[in-house]
Enzyme design. Sequence first.
Site, PDB file in Angstrom:
ATOM      1  N   ASP A 105       0.853  -1.184   0.000  1.00  0.00           N
ATOM      2  CA  ASP A 105       0.000   0.000   0.000  1.00  0.00           C
ATOM      3  C   ASP A 105       0.897   1.245   0.000  1.00  0.00           C
ATOM      4  OD1 ASP A 105      -2.919   1.086   0.494  1.00  0.00           O
ATOM      5  OD2 ASP A 105      -1.740   1.988   2.100  1.00  0.00           O
ATOM      6  N   HIS A 303      -7.170  -6.254  -1.221  1.00  0.00           N
ATOM      7  CA  HIS A 303      -6.088  -5.295  -1.041  1.00  0.00           C
ATOM      8  C   HIS A 303      -5.065  -5.700   0.015  1.00  0.00           C
ATOM      9  CE1 HIS A 303      -4.111  -1.409  -1.063  1.00  0.00           C
ATOM     10  NE2 HIS A 303      -4.270  -1.308   0.246  1.00  0.00           N
TER      11      HIS A 303
END
Length: 326
Positions: A105, A303
């Site tokens: 991320d 994610h």
Amino acid sequence: MSEQATAVTHRLVPSPAGRIHVVEQGAGPLVLLVHGFPESWYSWRHQLPVLAAAGYRAAAIDVRGYGRSSKPGDTEAYRMLELVEDNAAVVRALGEQSAVVVGHDWGSAIAANSALVRPDVFRAVGMLSVPYAPRGGPRPSTVFAQLGGDEEFYVSYFQEPGRAEAEIEPDARGWLAGFYAALSADTMPAPGAPDPHFVVRGGKLRDRFPTGRLPVWLSEHDLDVYAGEFERTGVSGALNRYRNMDRDWEDLVGFDGAPITRPSLFIGGGLDASTTWMADAIKAYPTTLPGLVSSHILDGCGHWIQQERPAEINRLLTDWLASLPA
């Protein structure tokens, strides 16, 4: 497995931020692990023992503003170049000259820029979930403001100081549970449902979060660990990363369009918006990542990739690390 490989140690080391909290396991070549938003070193809990067993010194940090690391008060202290220098300082403080850096991320962007700006320290880079895209184009805040039509993109929402804090901090645990669920493969909204990356004008981001159950990868204990840190520190340090994107664009002008030449790895989730929205960045890898060793998209993965699919990520990471020059 040796006691040295299995023991986990916590330490605070000096950096431009003040001090950085480092969690280490194993001995051997250094692998620095950098988390994203809104997480902590704990997001690498599945990787630390596996990397240690494979013969590496795995070191997961709390990025400045998170967890037990220092939290500078100035918003500008969270610009990308500051975080790159934190990483370099950690390597020095651990008594090493170089390291492989791996990020997820925001940590992916921090890792990428570490290899770009400090190739003297970072000999290879692994990027999870967020593809590398060189600096360029219009000012980021201008781009984000144009997304979503009548709705507001979450990055723009996060950029206004105090606004997201007012939503998150009264119920950090509940907010985190919803945010993690919104981007996890098994709990994310169905295709065609309102997109949780956008905010209705006058609304809150959590209005579109799933409720009722946690993602399969996130236990109540895991959630308590994450929530406990943010309840203690607040979320401004974490959100300040978003508030420096225009400053990063200015700071990195000398690297406009620059490729990362160090050996690299990318792993993304097939259901992750970061991967699908940035598909063109992945297609550009032959130009932007000429040292790319391998690139992988995990079908059906969201994610939080190293927590959703730890066994696959561990295999891909250790295979890639083993392929790198000594």
